[in-house]
Design a protein around this motif. Structure first.
Motif, PDB file in Angstrom:
ATOM      1  N   ILE A 238       0.874  -1.168   0.000  1.00 51.55           N
ATOM      2  CA  ILE A 238       0.000   0.000   0.000  1.00 51.55           C
ATOM      3  C   ILE A 238       0.912   1.219   0.000  1.00 51.55           C
ATOM      4  O   ILE A 238       1.550   1.519   1.004  1.00 51.55           O
ATOM      5  N   ALA A 239       0.984   1.923  -1.129  1.00 52.93           N
ATOM      6  CA  ALA A 239       1.998   2.975  -1.272  1.00 52.93           C
ATOM      7  C   ALA A 239       1.423   4.201  -1.965  1.00 52.93           C
ATOM      8  O   ALA A 239       0.702   4.095  -2.961  1.00 52.93           O
ATOM      9  N   GLY A 240       1.733   5.377  -1.420  1.00 54.22           N
ATOM     10  CA  GLY A 240       1.416   6.627  -2.077  1.00 54.22           C
ATOM     11  C   GLY A 240      -0.053   6.987  -2.110  1.00 54.22           C
ATOM     12  O   GLY A 240      -0.470   7.832  -2.899  1.00 54.22           O
ATOM     13  N   ASN A 241      -0.871   6.370  -1.246  1.00 52.11           N
ATOM     14  CA  ASN A 241      -2.313   6.629  -1.244  1.00 52.11           C
ATOM     15  C   ASN A 241      -2.686   7.752  -0.276  1.00 52.11           C
ATOM     16  O   ASN A 241      -1.963   8.034   0.677  1.00 52.11           O
ATOM     17  N   GLU A 242      -3.839   8.341  -0.513  1.00 47.41           N
ATOM     18  CA  GLU A 242      -4.510   9.174   0.477  1.00 47.41           C
ATOM     19  C   GLU A 242      -5.676   8.365   1.029  1.00 47.41           C
ATOM     20  O   GLU A 242      -6.594   8.000   0.277  1.00 47.41           O
ATOM     21  N   ILE A 243      -5.632   8.092   2.334  1.00 45.18           N
ATOM     22  CA  ILE A 243      -6.655   7.261   2.977  1.00 45.18           C
ATOM     23  C   ILE A 243      -7.263   8.113   4.083  1.00 45.18           C
ATOM     24  O   ILE A 243      -6.625   8.344   5.117  1.00 45.18           O
ATOM     25  N   PHE A 244      -8.480   8.607   3.864  1.00 48.41           N
ATOM     26  CA  PHE A 244      -8.981   9.658   4.746  1.00 48.41           C
ATOM     27  C   PHE A 244     -10.501   9.627   4.854  1.00 48.41           C
ATOM     28  O   PHE A 244     -11.209   9.059   4.004  1.00 48.41           O
ATOM     29  N   ASP A 245     -10.998  10.223   5.938  1.00 48.95           N
ATOM     30  CA  ASP A 245     -12.440  10.408   6.170  1.00 48.95           C
ATOM     31  C   ASP A 245     -13.210   9.093   6.177  1.00 48.95           C
ATOM     32  O   ASP A 245     -14.398   9.050   5.802  1.00 48.95           O
ATOM     33  N   ASN A 246     -12.561   8.007   6.598  1.00 54.24           N
ATOM     34  CA  ASN A 246     -13.275   6.744   6.756  1.00 54.24           C
ATOM     35  C   ASN A 246     -13.884   6.672   8.157  1.00 54.24           C
ATOM     36  O   ASN A 246     -13.381   7.284   9.096  1.00 54.24           O
ATOM     37  N   LEU A 247     -14.964   5.912   8.304  1.00 49.87           N
ATOM     38  CA  LEU A 247     -15.739   5.925   9.541  1.00 49.87           C
ATOM     39  C   LEU A 247     -15.074   5.163  10.676  1.00 49.87           C
ATOM     40  O   LEU A 247     -15.407   5.387  11.844  1.00 49.87           O
ATOM     41  N   GLU A 248     -14.153   4.262  10.338  1.00 51.77           N
ATOM     42  CA  GLU A 248     -13.377   3.571  11.366  1.00 51.77           C
ATOM     43  C   GLU A 248     -11.896   3.775  11.043  1.00 51.77           C
ATOM     44  O   GLU A 248     -11.463   4.904  10.855  1.00 51.77           O
ATOM     45  N   SER A 249     -11.116   2.732  11.013  1.00 54.04           N
ATOM     46  CA  SER A 249      -9.679   2.885  10.795  1.00 54.04           C
ATOM     47  C   SER A 249      -9.349   3.161   9.333  1.00 54.04           C
ATOM     48  O   SER A 249     -10.113   2.830   8.418  1.00 54.04           O
ATOM     49  N   GLY A 250      -8.161   3.761   9.131  1.00 54.69           N
ATOM     50  CA  GLY A 250      -7.687   3.970   7.772  1.00 54.69           C
ATOM     51  C   GLY A 250      -7.220   2.669   7.143  1.00 54.69           C
ATOM     52  O   GLY A 250      -7.677   2.281   6.067  1.00 54.69           O
ATOM     53  N   VAL A 251      -6.301   1.962   7.829  1.00 59.60           N
ATOM     54  CA  VAL A 251      -5.784   0.672   7.361  1.00 59.60           C
ATOM     55  C   VAL A 251      -5.822  -0.308   8.530  1.00 59.60           C
ATOM     56  O   VAL A 251      -5.340   0.006   9.622  1.00 59.60           O
ATOM     57  N   LYS A 252      -6.390  -1.482   8.285  1.00 59.44           N
ATOM     58  CA  LYS A 252      -6.407  -2.542   9.292  1.00 59.44           C
ATOM     59  C   LYS A 252      -5.799  -3.793   8.678  1.00 59.44           C
ATOM     60  O   LYS A 252      -6.217  -4.240   7.612  1.00 59.44           O
ATOM     61  N   SER A 253      -4.812  -4.356   9.347  1.00 58.11           N
ATOM     62  CA  SER A 253      -4.187  -5.593   8.879  1.00 58.11           C
ATOM     63  C   SER A 253      -4.305  -6.634   9.971  1.00 58.11           C
ATOM     64  O   SER A 253      -3.760  -6.485  11.066  1.00 58.11           O
ATOM     65  N   SER A 254      -5.060  -7.692   9.682  1.00 52.54           N
ATOM     66  CA  SER A 254      -5.240  -8.760  10.665  1.00 52.54           C
ATOM     67  C   SER A 254      -4.944 -10.137  10.085  1.00 52.54           C
ATOM     68  O   SER A 254      -5.154 -11.152  10.735  1.00 52.54           O
ATOM     69  N   GLY A 255      -4.461 -10.169   8.830  1.00 54.25           N
ATOM     70  CA  GLY A 255      -4.183 -11.440   8.184  1.00 54.25           C
ATOM     71  C   GLY A 255      -2.715 -11.802   8.233  1.00 54.25           C
ATOM     72  O   GLY A 255      -1.866 -11.026   8.671  1.00 54.25           O
ATOM     73  N   TYR A 256      -2.411 -12.996   7.769  1.00 56.94           N
ATOM     74  CA  TYR A 256      -1.023 -13.436   7.643  1.00 56.94           C
ATOM     75  C   TYR A 256      -0.365 -12.684   6.485  1.00 56.94           C
ATOM     76  O   TYR A 256      -1.014 -12.024   5.695  1.00 56.94           O
ATOM     77  N   GLY A 257       0.926 -12.832   6.366  1.00 60.32           N
ATOM     78  CA  GLY A 257       1.613 -12.284   5.212  1.00 60.32           C
ATOM     79  C   GLY A 257       2.253 -10.943   5.486  1.00 60.32           C
ATOM     80  O   GLY A 257       2.218 -10.409   6.588  1.00 60.32           O
ATOM     81  N   SER A 258       2.815 -10.390   4.427  1.00 66.36           N
ATOM     82  CA  SER A 258       3.568  -9.150   4.514  1.00 66.36           C
ATOM     83  C   SER A 258       2.702  -7.994   4.054  1.00 66.36           C
ATOM     84  O   SER A 258       2.239  -7.962   2.916  1.00 66.36           O
TER      85      SER A 258
END
Length: 349
Positions: A238-258
């Protein structure tokens, strides 16, 4: 703080199609320099009886819902176009659900006037990519996709396998399902606007060789911006994005992997900017601006052993970095300032 340009992270997309393509149908015509033909009038290979895989269609087809050409729907053009061919879509609204099962390039009109909009029926995806061959590559560019509000379809854009690229497009989800769902394959999302989903992008790839590249998009006004829930050690960048004004978290990672978060602006989300949860053990969070989120800048409630470095974590409502006691990810060289849970102290960590 040191900044790194997007071009250092974006993978080089595969070449699309050979030039100088010519329609081969018996009723081939030309519209705006693009060959078209009557639906169902494809040529056949020499000696072909009409059965099996010898049937060939034109390499380029124009779709115009409001024009003189024979193709009024994108689905009809996809059925007829040759494997690896181009479907050029003139501006207008197309009320249909697109099913892709082969390599094809769908190019929305770039000319004057209104754009190209695919409006899905209720409880149907805007576009589903489920190719017969896992090596098939579809590219979609300059198209607006709109799901019906509260639609029961799994996602507006649904990718099952193969190689899929979506670029310079607008995806408007249903509000109760993901705007984009990635179930497998290798996926590139680049320069899109993705909004109004339960998740902007939901990544649930089951194969360890799957990869997702989410590059230079605007991801906004979803419940969660990007949700990574892979069941295997597949890679997500996930690179160079604008992640904004979401109702909960911007980015959530709960899975395996990189999961690699590099050079993003993650701001003004109602939850935490970034949550590294459960099995996200190989995370890299670097060169991001994580600011003005309502809760923590970065929240790490479980056993993450990744790297958090060279970020600006500023003005969040909670802690700059919430870290459950006993966890030891590498945290270094971050600029931390004016986070509510840090009592307004300015520091580097």
């Amino acid at each position: 703080m040191k900044r790194t340009t997007l071009s250092q992270f974006a993978p080089i997309a595969a070449g699309l199609l050979a030039g100088s393509l010519i329609a081969t149908g018996a009723y081939a015509q030309s519209l705006g320099g693009f060959p078209i033909r009557e639906p169902g009038a494809g040529s056949q290979a020499s000696g072909d009886t009409g059965k099996g895989s010898g049937k060939k269609g034109p390499m380029q087809i124009i779709v115009d819902a409001n024009g003189p050409g024979p193709y009024k729907t994108i689905s009809a053009a996809i059925d007829d176009v040759a494997e690896g061919g181009v479907v050029y879509v003139m501006h207008g609204v197309y009320n249909e659900s697109i099913n892709l099962d082969k390599s094809v390039f769908i190019q929305g009109d770039r000319g004057p006037g209104s754009g190209v909009e695919i409006s899905a029926p209720m409880n149907a995806p805007c576009l589903n990519f489920a190719p017969k061959e896992g090596t098939a590559h579809a590219v979609v560019a300059n198209v607006k996709f709109a799901a019906k509000i509260n639609s029961g379809a799994d996602a507006c854009i649904d990718v099952d396998q193969g190689v899929f690229t979506l670029k310079e497009s607008d995806v408007l989800g249903s509000g109760v399902r993901p705007a984009v769902r990635i179930n497998g394959g290798t996926v590139m999302l680049e320069k899109n606007r993705i909004s109004a989903g339960s998740e902007g992008v939901y990544v649930a790839q089951p194969h360890s060789l799957s990869q997702s590249f989410i590059i230079d998009n605007k991801i906004l006004q979803n419940k969660v911006g990007v949700d990574i829930a892979n069941g295997t050690r597949s890679d997500v960048v996930i690179a160079g994005n604008e992640i904004f004004d979401n109702l909960e978290s911007g980015v959530k990672s709960s899975g395996y992997g990189s999961a690699s978060l590099i050079g993003n602006k993650i701001r003004n989300n109602k939850g935490s900017g970034v949550i590294l949860d459960k099995y996200a053990k190989l995370s890299l969070v670097r060169y991001n601006e994580i600011a003005q989120n309502s809760r923590d800048g970065v929240a790490i409630p479980f056993g993450v052993n990744g790297v958090i470095e060279d970020n600006e974590i500023i003005g969040n409502g909670g802690l700059s970095i919430f870290l459950r006691e006993g966890l030891e990810p590498k945290i270094t060289n971050n600029t931390i300032e004016n986070n509510g849970g840090d009592r307004g102290k300015k520091k580097r960590r």
